[in-house]
Design an enzyme around this catalytic site. Structure first.
Site, PDB file in Angstrom:
ATOM      1  N   ILE A  19      11.415 -36.746  22.498  1.00 14.41           N
ATOM      2  CA  ILE A  19      12.637 -37.455  22.882  1.00 14.41           C
ATOM      3  C   ILE A  19      12.788 -38.776  22.112  1.00 14.41           C
ATOM      4  O   ILE A  19      13.884 -39.140  21.702  1.00 14.41           O
ATOM      5  CB  ILE A  19      12.642 -37.718  24.423  1.00 14.41           C
ATOM      6  N   CYS A  20      11.659 -39.469  21.855  1.00 10.60           N
ATOM      7  CA  CYS A  20      11.784 -40.761  21.172  1.00 10.60           C
ATOM      8  C   CYS A  20      12.309 -40.586  19.746  1.00 10.60           C
ATOM      9  O   CYS A  20      13.062 -41.405  19.241  1.00 10.60           O
ATOM     10  CB  CYS A  20      10.466 -41.533  21.201  1.00 10.60           C
ATOM     11  N   THR A  21      11.928 -39.470  19.106  1.00  8.37           N
ATOM     12  CA  THR A  21      12.459 -39.196  17.766  1.00  8.37           C
ATOM     13  C   THR A  21      13.957 -38.951  17.840  1.00  8.37           C
ATOM     14  O   THR A  21      14.745 -39.490  17.070  1.00  8.37           O
ATOM     15  CB  THR A  21      11.765 -37.945  17.160  1.00  8.37           C
TER      16      THR A  21
END
Ligand SMILES: [Zn+2]
Lengths: 431, 558
Positions: free
Chosen positions: A213-215
């Site tokens: 998700i952070c990407t």
């Protein structure tokens, strides 16, 4: 028609020499045929008048399977499929035409086969395999699966394993399973409780590609990251509770446009309609030829098992057609700790410091377990329940507790989940 | 949220979707229909399929099964050449005949409409003639040679021999796929002089990233980066490629300009990378350590490609363009002002870094790939001034991108291997079951060839009801064994696998089983698609299939 003579033991649809080709196999044994083979009229009668076979899936493999079974002499065939026909099916699902788009696959396929192959009865069921109970599955001699869903396969596998009653040999229904992806595919024979089952080999599946998700949120690099951003983050933000329908071209259009805008902002190239659709629907490439190969090997096994005319596959055939033709036939081993057919609990060794939440994460990650949203309990305590909401709220504080404070060393945890067609028993040990 | 406001929300949402997508054209019906296959061979493969014209000899269950799998993905045209009349046996095992109502009518005529209805955009034609008659005239031979590919199923051995010689005689003639089956056993052979595969799709790994041979922009980036001045976030986002290029540069400074090569050196090199970390959990450094093999294993030219450089192009090869590209590749590697290795593909794998660094790195790679491609084109123009202008940019692009794994296959004429006793005997030792199955099928075709003329006419005789199948009544285990022995030589002891194979063949010498037909239909169509699209790698030799123990194998390749 003069040639349509009726055989003494056949039905009116059997013209003389109809089975000229198949009968060469059924009239005499080959060098690798089991001595129990009853060559001649008896085996033909069983195949054509007594045997009853279930086909699960009327898609890429299913269409092929139905045609092959009908020509092989199976005359009482049932088929289950919950899907309707889409235009993208027409490059391989050869029983369907453009006019059939939107119609139930099982029904159109059954009608086509009955029109083309006289004397064959195909009974369709447009719905889910889970709608049917043990009595339904008990009526068949054999089950062939041509599915693209792991979940459905796990369900039918567990159902057929659980149906086996050692006192009743008839309760053991051979399960033949096929699957394809592009130029690759596999076919296997499962004798529930006897050979390795579908669950035993779960770790052989490719891990689906997932993006952190952070990407997606912060450092997109690939067009796929932009598409995931549009579907996973933007859609729920913009449309709240409106459900995304990946078969709706307008929804795909919105995702495409949204992903494209993000890609432009970050100077990322390569967002296309086709890629958008591929990512959000998790599309697997599929072609007629690979489906034909795998379906044929499934039906060939069904024919050999139903007639005992030749040894059957023991138990896994894998094919890769990208670089010449490479195939590998091997015996996949049964797993003693298989939660479906093994009987033994799955041993896990974890640190005493692990929280319940960490254990859940580990289970979700494991390729040989593949569970989403598991609930857990011991024989005496509830550990964590995903539903109903009251129970979830009640057990939520346990997520942060150490597993070792709730479960003794060597004790058992029962894992359940809506996607899991059985209870998984874990034996916990601490390092 | 109340039901009313929820439904309003959904209405608004729907309106928003409609508005957003108003300007976007969704793919046309053709693209949607072919979506699942375009993901494998793209528009270039599809165009090649649509331009192809395929001739199939026979409309047996196997032949129509092959055609089904070619009509569905959308070949341009097919012709069935078959003089047979539908027999009751045909009507029983062939899905592309209309059951008993087809009996007594020309088989090809019956099959063509049922195949054509699978895909409106495919042309199909039935030619009710005997191929043996056609092969006797210039016109007939020209007709047969005028297709892109010829496929024959269970053709009589003498006719197949004649056909294969005709097609072999000229490099511009179509390739031939010869298919044979009996009961649970089957094989097929693809006859071609040479296949050049520019898109083999065999290697998913991104080719050389030039870490040990950095091009100027890459080298500059890595050497100018002051790792110590980066803040922790920036440091954790340096692409692994840059870390590795820098590590190699630093290593070479202290090691006489040499790369780490021994095991202790490699260990020390990895420690050097580890020492560059600021924090233990920097994922970009994890990646650098995981990708360190790119330093040990990065030959300037992979061995398989190097060996293609010494391949003499056949004089009348239709693959002149491919060979020109191959020779240009060789010249590129040898050029004194070049990088001394294959041109950069321009592809970059995903890696742990921020968007800006990744896009920048991608641009650096793409720009340099364009520079090297220009150099490649210059060499192509210089080496092949006549040919170069005829080669499209797309073709050059595809070739350069796949330069690390392009393939050239050299084949031979059908049955040539069967004349080589020594090779057969040796193969029988190395791959006994595969060779035994092949020999069994070759023996069967020899025996059937000895049987008197085939029966393809309508008539009242008992045999006529079996249609155009050879007479299997003369096929015995002893007869097959004698033929096998003759093929490999009288003094060769036959392994047990031969008995297994010929026992199975003698059981069902003329059976075209529905499942075997369907299996072959998939296999042969798949190879045909590879041949036509020039993507993926076709079989070289005989692909042998045993559907009792369910295995496939390849023997007799070059
Ligand atoms: Zn199991």
């Amino acid at each position: 028609m003069a040639t349509a003579a009726v055989l003494s033991n056949g039905n009116a649809a059997d013209w003389a020499d109809r089975y000229y080709h198949v009968d060469q196999i059924l009239d005499r044994p080959g060098p690798r045929t089991d001595p129990s083979f009853l060559a001649g009229e008896e085996v033909k009668k069983f195949l054509r008048e007594k045997s009853k076979i279930l086909v699960i899936g009327a898609g890429g493999l299913g269409c092929e399977i139905l045609a092959n079974l009908a020509l092989s002499g199976f005359k009482d065939i049932h088929v289950i499929d919950m899907d309707t026909i889409d235009i993208s099916n027409l490059n391989r699902q050869f029983l369907f035409r453009p006019k059939d788009v939107g119609q139930p696959k099982a029904i159109v396929a059954a009608e086509f086969i009955m029109n083309r192959v006289p004397g064959v009865k195909v009974t369709p069921y447009f719905g889910k395999i889970q709608d049917k109970d043990d009595d339904y599955y008990m009526q068949f001699n054999l089950v062939i699966c041509g599915l693209d869903s792991v979940e459905a396969r796990r369900w039918i596998n567990a159902t057929l394993v659980n149906m086996v009653d050692p006192e009743e040999p008839e309760s053991l229904k051979p399960l033949i399973d096929g699957g394809t992806e592009g130029f690759k595919g596999q076919a296997r024979v499962i004798l529930p409780t006897v050979t390795s089952c579908y669950e035993c080999s779960l770790d052989m599946l490719n891990k689906p590609t997932t993006f952190p998700i952070c990407t997606i949120a912060n450092t997109p690099r690939l067009p796929e990251h932009c598409i995931e951003w549009a579907s996973v983050l933007e859609w729920p933000r913009v449309f709240k509770d409106k459900k995304m329908d990946t078969d709706d071209p307008e929804h795909i259009g919105w995702l495409y446009k949204t992903a494209l805008a993000r890609a432009k902002e970050f100077k990322i190239e390569g967002v296309t309609w086709s890629l958008t659709q591929g990512v959000v629907k998790n599309i697997i490439p599929a072609i007629a030829s690979t489906n034909a190969i795998i379906a044929a090997s499934c039906c060939n096994e069904a024919f050999k098992i139903a007639t005992s005319s030749a040894a059957y596959l023991n138990n896994y055939f894998m094919l890769i057609g990208t670089d010449g033709v490479y195939s590998f036939t091997f015996e996949h081993q049964k797993r003693d700790d298989c939660p479906v057919c093994g009987g033994q609990a799955l041993d896990i060794t974890i640190s005493k410091e692990w929280t319940v939440e960490r254990l859940i994460e580990m289970l979700v990650e494991r390729q040989d377990v593949q569970v989403k949203k598991p609930s857990m309990a011991t024989s005496t305590k509830q550990i964590y329940f995903q539903a109903p909401p009251q129970l979830e709220a009640l057990t939520r504080p346990n997520l942060e507790k150490k597993v070792s404070s709730l479960v003794d060393d060597g004790d058992y945890i029962t894992v359940t989940a809506s996607t899991l067609p059985f209870d998984l028993t874990l034996r916990v040990q601490y390092t | 949220m109340s039901a009313v406001s929820e439904s309003q929300d959904i209405e608004q949402a729907t309106a928003a979707i409609e508005q957003a997508t108003a300007a976007i054209q969704q793919p046309d019906n053709k693209t949607r229909r072919y979506d699942r296959q375009l993901r494998l061979w793209a528009a270039s493969g599809q165009n090649a399929l649509e331009a192809s014209r395929i001739l199939v000899l026979s409309s047996s269950a196997t032949a129509t099964a092959v055609l089904k799998n070619l009509v569905l993905p959308g070949i341009g045209h097919f012709t069935i050449l078959d003089s047979a009349v539908t027999s009751p046996a045909d009507a029983g095992n062939n899905f592309f005949l209309a059951g008993p109502s087809s009996i007594g009518k020309p088989r090809a005529h019956e099959a063509v409409p049922l195949l054509r209805e699978l895909n409106d955009s495919v042309e199909g034609e039935a030619v009710v003639k005997d191929v043996r008659e056609l092969l006797k005239t210039d016109e007939g031979r020209a007709f047969v040679s005028g297709f892109s590919l010829v496929i024959a199923h269970n053709l009589r051995k003498d006719t197949l021999d004649e056909l294969s010689k005709l097609l072999w005689a000229d490099h511009s003639n179509p390739p031939l796929i010869a298919v044979r089956s009996a009961g649970f056993l089957a094989e097929f052979f693809i006859q071609y002089h040479e296949r050049c595969v520019a898109q083999p799709h065999t290697d998913d790994n991104v080719p050389s990233l030039r870490i040990i041979r950095p091009f100027p922009a890459l080298s500059k980036w890595a050497s100018e980066l002051d790792f110590d001045k980066l803040d922790p976030t920036e440091h954790g986002h340096v692409p692994f490629v840059i870390i590795l290029v820098r590590a190699v540069e630093d290593w070479k400074k202290t090691h006489d300009g040499k790369l780490p090569s021994t095991t202790p050196e490699r260990k020390a090199f990895k420690e050097q990378i580890a020492a560059m970390r600021k924090k233990i959990d920097e994922e970009n450094f994890d990646e650098a350590e995981a990708q360190v093999w790119r330093i040990w294993r990065d030959p300037p030219v992979p061995g398989a490609i190097q060996s293609l450089f010494s391949l003499a192009p056949p004089s009348d090869s239709p693959n002149a363009v491919f060979h020109a590209l191959l020779q240009t590749l060789n010249a590129f590697v040898a050029a004194p002002d070049g990088p001394g290795c294959l041109p950069l593909s321009g592809a970059l794998p995903d890696m742990r870094t921020d968007t800006e660094s990744y896009v920048r790195l991608q641009t650096v790679y793409k720009d340099w790939a364009a520079v090297e491609k220009a150099k490649f084109k210059e060499l192509l123009q210089k080496g092949f001034p006549d040919l170069a202008p005829t080669i499209s940019d797309e073709e050059i692009d595809t070739f350069v991108k796949n330069a690390h794994h392009v393939r050239v296959l050299r084949g031979r004429r059908w049955s040539e291997w069967d004349a080589d006793k020594e090779a057969l005997a040796s193969s029988l030792t190395i791959s006994p079951r595969e060779t035994a199955a092949h020999l069994g099928l070759a023996a069967l075709s020899a025996l059937l060839n000895k049987a008197p003329g085939k029966r393809c006419r309508t008539g009242t005789s008992d045999h006529a009801s079996r249609g155009c199948v050879a007479d299997g009544s003369t096929v015995t285990v002893d007869g097959l064994r004698a033929e096998v022995q003759q093929l490999v030589g009288q003094d060769i002891e036959l392994p047990e696998d031969v008995d297994t194979a010929i026992g199975e063949i003698a059981r069902a010498p003329t059976a075209d089983l529905p499942n075997t037909a369907a299996f072959l239909g998939g296999m042969v169509a798949q190879e045909a698609i590879k041949m036509i699209t020039k993507q993926y790698v076709p079989v070289n030799g005989y692909c042998v299939i045993d559907m009792v123990d369910m295995w496939t194998g390849t023997v007799g390749g070059q």
